[in-house]
Design an enzyme around this catalytic site. Structure first.
Site, short mmCIF file in Angstrom:
data_model
loop_
_atom_site.label_atom_id
_atom_site.label_comp_id
_atom_site.label_asym_id
_atom_site.label_seq_id
_atom_site.Cartn_x
_atom_site.Cartn_y
_atom_site.Cartn_z
N PHE A 139 -11.64 -2.80 34.71
CA PHE A 139 -11.12 -3.50 35.76
C PHE A 139 -10.52 -2.55 36.88
O PHE A 139 -9.89 -1.56 36.75
CB PHE A 139 -9.86 -4.23 35.35
N ASP A 224 -9.54 6.01 37.94
CA ASP A 224 -8.83 4.88 38.53
C ASP A 224 -7.57 5.02 37.58
O ASP A 224 -7.60 4.44 36.31
CB ASP A 224 -9.27 3.66 38.30
N LYS A 253 0.06 0.31 41.80
CA LYS A 253 1.11 -0.38 40.98
C LYS A 253 2.52 0.60 41.19
O LYS A 253 3.07 0.20 42.00
CB LYS A 253 0.65 -0.39 39.49
C1 LIG Z 1 -4.06 -3.65 38.59
C2 LIG Z 1 -5.40 -2.53 38.62
C3 LIG Z 1 -6.11 -2.37 39.94
C4 LIG Z 1 -5.87 -3.51 41.04
O1 LIG Z 1 -4.81 -3.22 41.96
P1 LIG Z 1 -4.25 -4.41 42.96
O2 LIG Z 1 -3.00 -3.65 43.43
O3 LIG Z 1 -4.00 -5.49 42.22
O4 LIG Z 1 -5.51 -4.43 43.85
C5 LIG Z 1 -7.13 -1.52 39.84
N1 LIG Z 1 -7.44 -0.87 38.94
C6 LIG Z 1 -6.74 -0.63 37.73
C7 LIG Z 1 -6.90 0.06 36.59
C8 LIG Z 1 -5.57 -1.76 37.68
O5 LIG Z 1 -4.85 -1.95 36.47
#
Ligand SMILES: *Cc1c(COP(=O)(O)O)cnc(C)c1O
Length: 403
Positions: A139, A224, A253
């Site tokens: 994700f 990420d 986050k």
């Molecule tokens: C939550 C998340 C995102 C997206 O972040 P947003 O601030 O909602 O755009 C991207 N990558 C990972 C691994 C995430 O957990």
């Protein structure tokens, strides 16, 4: 008519696009506790989806925000501001990175990383070197590019045509990456622990193997760390425990403890492809967000807090081990530190949401990661007593689901 939860939840359905289906209306938070608009208390083990690394309304963070709010909110990136530069200075000191690009969210940080990887390949190699390798189940956000790079079909179906040049490989299967990587690959993007995809750890060997393959094919390795970053796994970033250094890292986050901010971290050599005009953001790097993130970084990046993460994980591990002695419902804990995934076994598979809903009734908030996995991502500094109280409430919820 009195404006209670029923009123607001009905209103929500009326005036909000139906992308979410909330069950409670939250009014106030403090530390690891929340209260809904009727005053019911909840212990928070969800942490706003791994956002509230220092809990709700941490006094130092509130103080920083208030001070900055009375001074300067926004100037646009045509001008510079002190909090952004100070934050970038601190973050680059604490990591492999030499330069950062600031955004407002995780998806935007990933969007920047992916665009930079392509631009870097064009600048240093050729236009054919544009393919991105990503992993099934991953994700990376909800923009069209990041949702396409994400490895979950359900999030992108119906939104085509989607960007091209993206190849999906199997997570933790180095052989599959070896088959798919080539001189046309500009980047491999991975989460050190797949969060939304079920809290699945990349093995160190896999991450190291991907690093070697990237080096052999002159592809950039993007980590990420939007969910795993900022202390969540017990180090400032997860890569610091894995014997691997990425070329680009994305963070969001927990960065702002609830204030929207994201960052893309990289080296000077790679960042050089983002020359003036190539990329930008109106709000990215605004003084409010960066002042807050600077304070959050100071709070989290200390030995006491990072070591405390491990201690708190042990409490969660022991809790589930003890429950399992009565009935085998939960598999071995996944994730690292306070990104915990608890897989459901046997007949309980597919029922993660039932545990979440039962938890709310007992006054505790948890998360799920897909239908088969319970996820907890509490504050890194949740008092041990609060954590135990939250788990006690969750035990009552579990008993009700099992009965
Ligand atoms: C939550 C998340 C995102 C997206 O972040 P947003 O601030 O909602 O755009 C991207 N990558 C990972 C691994 C995430 O957990």
């Amino acid at each position: 008519m009195e404006k209670d939860s029923t009123y607001y939840l009905d209103k929500f359905k009326d005036v909000m696009a139906p992308t979410y289906g909330p069950q409670i209306v939250v009014d106030r938070g403090e530390g690891s506790r929340l209260w809904d608009i009727e005053g019911k208390e909840y212990m928070d083990l969800a942490g706003g989806i791994a956002v509230l690394g220092v809990g709700h309304c941490h006094p130092k963070v509130v103080e920083t925000l208030k001070e900055q709010a009375g001074k300067l909110w926004h100037v646009s990136n045509i001008f510079a501001n002190k909090p952004a530069i100070d934050f970038a200075d601190k973050l680059t000191d604490a990591t492999f990175a030499e330069q950062i690009f600031l955004s407002n969210s995780g998806a935007e940080a990933n969007e920047a990383a992916l665009k930079l990887a392509r631009r870097y390949a064009v600048d240093n190699f050729n236009e054919e070197k544009c393919e991105i390798i990503t992993f099934h189940n991953s994700f990376h956000g909800r923009t069209l590019f990041t949702v396409t790079v994400g490895g979950q079909e359900k999030y992108r179906s119906g939104f085509g045509p989607t960007p091209g040049g993206i190849t999906y490989a199997e997570f933790n299967n180095l052989e599959d990456v070896k088959q798919k990587i080539s001189e046309k690959t500009c980047a491999v993007i991975m989460e050190p622990i797949q969060g939304e995809g079920g809290v699945i750890n990349a093995t160190d060997e896999f991450a190291q193997g991907v690093r070697e393959l990237c080096d052999q094919h002159q592809a950039l390795l993007i980590f990420d760390e939007v969910q795993t970053g900022f202390g969540r796994t017990g180090s400032l970033y997860a890569y610091q425990q894995m014997g691997v250094t990425p070329d680009i890292l994305t963070s969001a986050k927990a960065l702002g403890a609830g204030f929207p901010i994201g960052a893309m971290l990289t080296t000077k050599k790679i960042a050089a492809s983002f020359v003036v005009g190539t990329h930008g953001s109106t709000y990215g790097g605004n003084p409010l967000g960066t002042a807050v993130a600077g304070t959050v970084l100071d709070l989290i990046n200390t030995p006491e807090v990072l070591e405390g993460v491990q201690k708190r994980r042990m409490i969660i591990e022991e809790f589930f081990a003890e429950l399992n002695q009565e009935e085998e419902v939960f598999g071995a804990l996944r994730g690292k530190g306070l990104l915990t995934g608890i897989p459901l076994l046997g007949a309980w598979k597919g029922k993660a949401r039932e545990f979440l809903v039962a938890g709310l009734k007992e006054g505790v908030m948890i998360l799920v990661a897909g239908p088969d996995v319970i996820r907890m991502a509490p504050s890194l500094i949740i008092p041990e007593e609060d954590l135990k109280e939250a788990l006690k409430r969750f035990k009552r919820a579990i008993k009700k689901v099992l009965a």
